[in-house]
Each structure stands twice: as structure tokens, then as C-alpha cells.
Design a protein around this motif. Structure first.
Motif, PDB file in Angstrom:
ATOM      1  N   LYS A   9      -9.780  10.106  25.851  1.00 22.06           N
ATOM      2  CA  LYS A   9     -10.297   9.465  27.060  1.00 22.06           C
ATOM      3  C   LYS A   9      -9.586   8.130  27.272  1.00 22.06           C
ATOM      4  O   LYS A   9      -9.488   7.313  26.346  1.00 22.06           O
ATOM      5  CB  LYS A   9     -11.814   9.225  26.927  1.00 22.06           C
ATOM      6  CG  LYS A   9     -12.442   8.572  28.132  1.00 22.06           C
ATOM      7  CD  LYS A   9     -12.462   9.491  29.339  1.00 22.06           C
ATOM      8  CE  LYS A   9     -12.872   8.784  30.608  1.00 22.06           C
ATOM      9  NZ  LYS A   9     -12.634   9.615  31.807  1.00 22.06           N
ATOM     10  N   SER A  46     -19.352  10.488  26.399  1.00 22.93           N
ATOM     11  CA  SER A  46     -18.606  11.739  26.607  1.00 22.93           C
ATOM     12  C   SER A  46     -19.462  12.926  26.173  1.00 22.93           C
ATOM     13  O   SER A  46     -19.495  13.965  26.835  1.00 22.93           O
ATOM     14  CB  SER A  46     -17.294  11.729  25.814  1.00 22.93           C
ATOM     15  OG  SER A  46     -16.527  10.599  26.159  1.00 22.93           O
ATOM     16  N   GLY A  49     -21.871  13.882  28.684  1.00 24.20           N
ATOM     17  CA  GLY A  49     -21.306  14.374  29.934  1.00 24.20           C
ATOM     18  C   GLY A  49     -21.166  13.283  30.977  1.00 24.20           C
ATOM     19  O   GLY A  49     -20.936  13.560  32.161  1.00 24.20           O
ATOM     20  N   HIS A  51     -18.872  10.794  30.754  1.00 27.57           N
ATOM     21  CA  HIS A  51     -17.426  10.597  30.911  1.00 27.57           C
ATOM     22  C   HIS A  51     -16.757  11.967  30.858  1.00 27.57           C
ATOM     23  O   HIS A  51     -17.091  12.772  29.977  1.00 27.57           O
ATOM     24  CB  HIS A  51     -16.842   9.774  29.756  1.00 27.57           C
ATOM     25  CG  HIS A  51     -17.169   8.320  29.806  1.00 27.57           C
ATOM     26  ND1 HIS A  51     -17.182   7.589  30.979  1.00 27.57           N
ATOM     27  CD2 HIS A  51     -17.469   7.444  28.820  1.00 27.57           C
ATOM     28  CE1 HIS A  51     -17.493   6.338  30.699  1.00 27.57           C
ATOM     29  NE2 HIS A  51     -17.682   6.216  29.407  1.00 27.57           N
ATOM     30  N   THR A  52     -15.831  12.204  31.759  1.00 22.37           N
ATOM     31  CA  THR A  52     -15.065  13.450  31.708  1.00 22.37           C
ATOM     32  C   THR A  52     -13.849  13.235  30.813  1.00 22.37           C
ATOM     33  O   THR A  52     -13.069  12.313  31.063  1.00 22.37           O
ATOM     34  CB  THR A  52     -14.589  13.833  33.126  1.00 22.37           C
ATOM     35  OG1 THR A  52     -15.721  13.790  33.981  1.00 22.37           O
ATOM     36  CG2 THR A  52     -13.965  15.221  33.155  1.00 22.37           C
ATOM     37  N   PRO A  53     -13.682  14.064  29.771  1.00 24.56           N
ATOM     38  CA  PRO A  53     -12.514  13.888  28.902  1.00 24.56           C
ATOM     39  C   PRO A  53     -11.215  14.109  29.671  1.00 24.56           C
ATOM     40  O   PRO A  53     -11.171  14.906  30.608  1.00 24.56           O
ATOM     41  CB  PRO A  53     -12.681  14.991  27.850  1.00 24.56           C
ATOM     42  CG  PRO A  53     -14.081  15.453  27.948  1.00 24.56           C
ATOM     43  CD  PRO A  53     -14.533  15.178  29.348  1.00 24.56           C
ATOM     44  N   ASP A  54     -10.148  13.382  29.278  1.00 25.09           N
ATOM     45  CA  ASP A  54      -8.827  13.624  29.864  1.00 25.09           C
ATOM     46  C   ASP A  54      -8.231  14.866  29.215  1.00 25.09           C
ATOM     47  O   ASP A  54      -7.419  15.566  29.824  1.00 25.09           O
ATOM     48  CB  ASP A  54      -7.892  12.434  29.598  1.00 25.09           C
ATOM     49  CG  ASP A  54      -8.455  11.167  30.222  1.00 25.09           C
ATOM     50  OD1 ASP A  54      -9.085  11.278  31.282  1.00 25.09           O
ATOM     51  OD2 ASP A  54      -8.273  10.096  29.625  1.00 25.09           O
ATOM     52  N   GLN A  55      -8.611  15.076  27.993  1.00 20.87           N
ATOM     53  CA  GLN A  55      -8.091  16.220  27.228  1.00 20.87           C
ATOM     54  C   GLN A  55      -9.129  16.535  26.157  1.00 20.87           C
ATOM     55  O   GLN A  55      -9.852  15.635  25.707  1.00 20.87           O
ATOM     56  CB  GLN A  55      -6.781  15.803  26.557  1.00 20.87           C
ATOM     57  CG  GLN A  55      -5.897  16.951  26.130  1.00 20.87           C
ATOM     58  CD  GLN A  55      -4.699  16.421  25.348  1.00 20.87           C
ATOM     59  OE1 GLN A  55      -4.094  15.419  25.701  1.00 20.87           O
ATOM     60  NE2 GLN A  55      -4.368  17.104  24.258  1.00 20.87           N
ATOM     61  N   TYR A  65     -18.094  22.835  27.589  1.00 18.90           N
ATOM     62  CA  TYR A  65     -18.573  22.151  28.799  1.00 18.90           C
ATOM     63  C   TYR A  65     -17.675  22.428  29.996  1.00 18.90           C
ATOM     64  O   TYR A  65     -18.141  22.662  31.104  1.00 18.90           O
ATOM     65  CB  TYR A  65     -18.653  20.643  28.534  1.00 18.90           C
ATOM     66  CG  TYR A  65     -19.298  19.865  29.646  1.00 18.90           C
ATOM     67  CD1 TYR A  65     -20.685  19.823  29.769  1.00 18.90           C
ATOM     68  CD2 TYR A  65     -18.533  19.184  30.593  1.00 18.90           C
ATOM     69  CE1 TYR A  65     -21.295  19.115  30.790  1.00 18.90           C
ATOM     70  CE2 TYR A  65     -19.139  18.467  31.624  1.00 18.90           C
ATOM     71  CZ  TYR A  65     -20.518  18.445  31.715  1.00 18.90           C
ATOM     72  OH  TYR A  65     -21.113  17.746  32.741  1.00 18.90           O
ATOM     73  N   ASP A  66     -16.355  22.431  29.755  1.00 18.69           N
ATOM     74  CA  ASP A  66     -15.432  22.579  30.888  1.00 18.69           C
ATOM     75  C   ASP A  66     -15.468  23.983  31.499  1.00 18.69           C
ATOM     76  O   ASP A  66     -14.982  24.182  32.602  1.00 18.69           O
ATOM     77  CB  ASP A  66     -13.997  22.187  30.480  1.00 18.69           C
ATOM     78  CG  ASP A  66     -13.461  23.023  29.342  1.00 18.69           C
ATOM     79  OD1 ASP A  66     -14.275  23.487  28.517  1.00 18.69           O
ATOM     80  OD2 ASP A  66     -12.237  23.220  29.271  1.00 18.69           O
ATOM     81  N   ARG A  73     -24.442  23.341  33.731  1.00 16.88           N
ATOM     82  CA  ARG A  73     -24.393  21.914  33.363  1.00 16.88           C
ATOM     83  C   ARG A  73     -25.739  21.241  33.624  1.00 16.88           C
ATOM     84  O   ARG A  73     -26.180  20.409  32.849  1.00 16.88           O
ATOM     85  CB  ARG A  73     -23.284  21.192  34.141  1.00 16.88           C
ATOM     86  CG  ARG A  73     -21.928  21.580  33.629  1.00 16.88           C
ATOM     87  CD  ARG A  73     -20.810  20.862  34.341  1.00 16.88           C
ATOM     88  NE  ARG A  73     -19.537  21.363  33.859  1.00 16.88           N
ATOM     89  CZ  ARG A  73     -18.358  20.902  34.214  1.00 16.88           C
ATOM     90  NH1 ARG A  73     -18.270  19.915  35.074  1.00 16.88           N
ATOM     91  NH2 ARG A  73     -17.250  21.412  33.720  1.00 16.88           N
ATOM     92  N   ARG A  77     -28.088  19.515  30.822  1.00 17.46           N
ATOM     93  CA  ARG A  77     -28.625  18.156  30.948  1.00 17.46           C
ATOM     94  C   ARG A  77     -30.101  18.127  30.553  1.00 17.46           C
ATOM     95  O   ARG A  77     -30.587  17.175  29.948  1.00 17.46           O
ATOM     96  CB  ARG A  77     -28.427  17.675  32.399  1.00 17.46           C
ATOM     97  CG  ARG A  77     -28.864  16.278  32.674  1.00 17.46           C
ATOM     98  CD  ARG A  77     -28.014  15.265  31.919  1.00 17.46           C
ATOM     99  NE  ARG A  77     -28.684  13.969  31.766  1.00 17.46           N
ATOM    100  CZ  ARG A  77     -29.501  13.655  30.775  1.00 17.46           C
ATOM    101  NH1 ARG A  77     -29.776  14.525  29.821  1.00 17.46           N
ATOM    102  NH2 ARG A  77     -30.052  12.469  30.708  1.00 17.46           N
TER     103      ARG A  77
END
Ligand SMILES: Nc1ncnc2c1ncn2[C@@H]1O[C@H](COP(=O)(O)OP(=O)(O)OP(=O)(O)O)[C@@H](O)[C@H]1O
Length: 255
Positions: A9, A46, A49, A51-55, A65-66, A73, A77
Motif C-alpha cells: 500500500k 487494510s 477493507g 484501504h484498497t491494497p495496491d497489490q 476480498y478482490d 463485501r 462488513r
């Protein structure tokens, strides 16, 4: 269980999480520790949920999750409970209303059903006769119990706690730690706690992930952390005089 694979991130040019992989098992109390600025909060957010991970991939009981749909989702939650730093109770609501809040938000239970569940969890956190009190009328330790009751009222599979001991005296902090740990085992919850508190590490750290500059520097149990030769970990763990003495005693006993 939560599985994290190669999590990255960044914020603009700042690379904060640099490829973290680990597993948080259900029924276990998992701690994230590390110096200020090491990325603990970004990591916890993260997992929530926020923060959205960059990778990288975060999976909740083998559900990445992706790959989840929007509905999945939303469902996830509702499986998450959160104890915020400083409790974050609603000041104008009574204890009972605070704890009932997630049930009103996420379920269609009748008032009687909700009240029954609220009373059950309040009893579980050893808070009876406080239903009609406002947060300002109870102690910091009691507020923390309310926050825990609210976090578990909707039967979460995952429980996240951000510095749950902040503002508490050491004795009350241990009581709160033990309560979180007991609830985790009792209900088979996957609990992840962000903490600075070495007492928590000693008391309830079944699994500890040590972050340093956005990397997972070390992981292991509370029994292992006091024996490790990893310099970054020992620097952190033995930064207080008390713990330095404990380590010295351990080394003398070993020799
Ligand atoms: N939303 C954001 N935008 C930009 N930078 C951020 C953001 N959130 C965190 N950071 C940066 O990420 C780094 C790690 O912050 P983080 O809050 O995760 O540290 P921490 O280990 O939780 O520290 P502390 O123990 O002090 O709470 C810091 O340099 C912080 O400034």
C-alpha cells in the motif's frame, strides 16, 4: 481465518506496506506491534477493507476480498466487529443504545430480541446494571467493556481492536486484554489487535506480527518473542528498563 499475501500500500510516493504476508487464525488473539509509523494502522485499516491494497490479496476464511461482489463485501462488513481507540461510544446514547446500535443497523430483529442479545453480551463483559447509564457516567474500563460488547453483539467472525488499552491503568488493561482473549477463544473469532502495550504481548500474544518500516520483520508467539535474537525485535521489546531486566534474568537463568 484471515490470510494476507504480499500486501502493498502506498500513498502518493510513500510506500507504506511493502509486501506483507501472514495468517491470522480463528480462535486466536493476533497482535500487530511495531514502532510508531511502522504501518500498523494502515495494515489494520487494510484488513477492515478501509484501504484498497495496491497489490496483494486479503482472504477472509478463504474468500479473497478482490473477488467478492458488492453484496458479499457488505456481508463481510457485517461479520466484522471493531473496538476503536478511546472506545468511540456515542455520548448521547445510553450503554444499552450503544450496544444495540449494530443490531438496529444490520438486522431486522424485534426490540425484544435485540434487548435479549444486548443483555447477554453486557453480562458476558461483566457489565450489569449499567444499561441506562451514559458513557460519561461510567469509568474508562467500563466504557471499554461497552465497546467490546458493541463489537461482538452481532456475532462477528472477525474482531479488530485499535490500541484497546489506551488510557487505561495497567491493571484494568490486563482485565480488558483477558476479556478480549477469552471471547476470542469462546466464540472462535479471528481477532487482530494493534498495540504498543508490552503487557498485552506477554499476556495474550498468541501470534505476534512485528512490523518495521512497512515490512514484516518477525512473527511468532509471546513465548518466542522473549527468546528471539532478532535485533530489531529485541530493541523494541526491551526498550523499557523493566523488560531489559527481565531479559537479563532470562539470559542468566539460561546460562
Ligand atoms: N491516509 C494516509 N495518507 C498518507 N499517508 C498516510 C496515510 N495513513 C498513514 N499514512 C502514513 O503511513 C505511515 C504509517 O502510518 P501508521 O498510522 O500506519 O503507523 P502506525 O504504526 O500505526 O503508528 P502509530 O503507532 O503512531 O499509530 C506514516 O508515515 C503515515 O504518515
Amino acid at each position: 481465518m484471515i490470510t494476507v499475501e504480499n500486501l502493498h500500500k502506498s500513498f502518493d510516493d510513500a510506500h507504506i506496506l511493502k509486501g506483507i504476508s501472514t495468517t491470522f487464525e480463528s480462535g486466536k488473539t493476533n497482535l500487530i506491534i511495531g514502532q510508531s509509523g511502522s504501518g500498523k494502522t494502515v495494515f489494520l485499516k487494510s484488513l477492515l477493507g478501509l484501504h484498497t491494497p495496491d497489490q496483494g490479496i486479503i482472504s477472509y476464511n478463504d474468500r479473497p476480498y478482490d473477488k467478492m461482489s458488492v453484496d458479499e463485501r457488505i456481508g463481510l462488513r457485517q461479520e466484522m466487529g471493531m473496538v476503536f481507540q478511546g472506545s468511540a461510544l456515542f455520548d448521547s446514547m445510553t450503554v444499552e443504545q450503544n450496544v444495540m446500535f449494530p443490531l438496529r443497523m444490520f438486522t431486522s430483529q424485534s426490540k425484544e430480541e435485540m434487548l435479549e442479545r444486548v443483555n447477554f453480551v453486557l453480562k458476558r463483559v461483566n457489565l450489569v446494571d449499567a444499561n441506562k447509564k451514559l458513557p460519561a457516567e461510567i469509568s474508562g474500563g467500563m466504557q471499554k467493556r461497552v465497546a467490546i460488547a458493541r463489537a461482538i453483539v452481532n456475532r462477528p467472525r472477525y474482531l479488530f481492536c485499535d490500541e484497546p488499552n489506551s488510557g487505561l491503568d495497567p491493571k484494568t488493561a490486563i482485565v480488558i486484554d483477558n476479556l478480549i482473549s477469552e471471547i476470542t477463544t469462546e466464540y472462535g473469532i479471528t481477532t487482530v489487535i494493534n498495540t504498543h502495550d508490552m503487557n498485552s504481548v506477554m499476556e495474550i500474544g498468541e501470534k505476534i506480527v512485528f512490523l518495521r518500516k512497512g515490512l514484516k520483520e518477525w512473527e511468532g508467539s509471546n513465548k518466542e518473542i522473549f527468546k528471539t535474537d532478532n535485533e530489531a525485535v529485541t530493541d523494541f521489546v526491551y526498550s523499557s528498563e523493566l523488560f531489559k531486566k527481565v531479559r537479563q534474568m532470562y539470559i542468566e537463568e539460561r546460562n
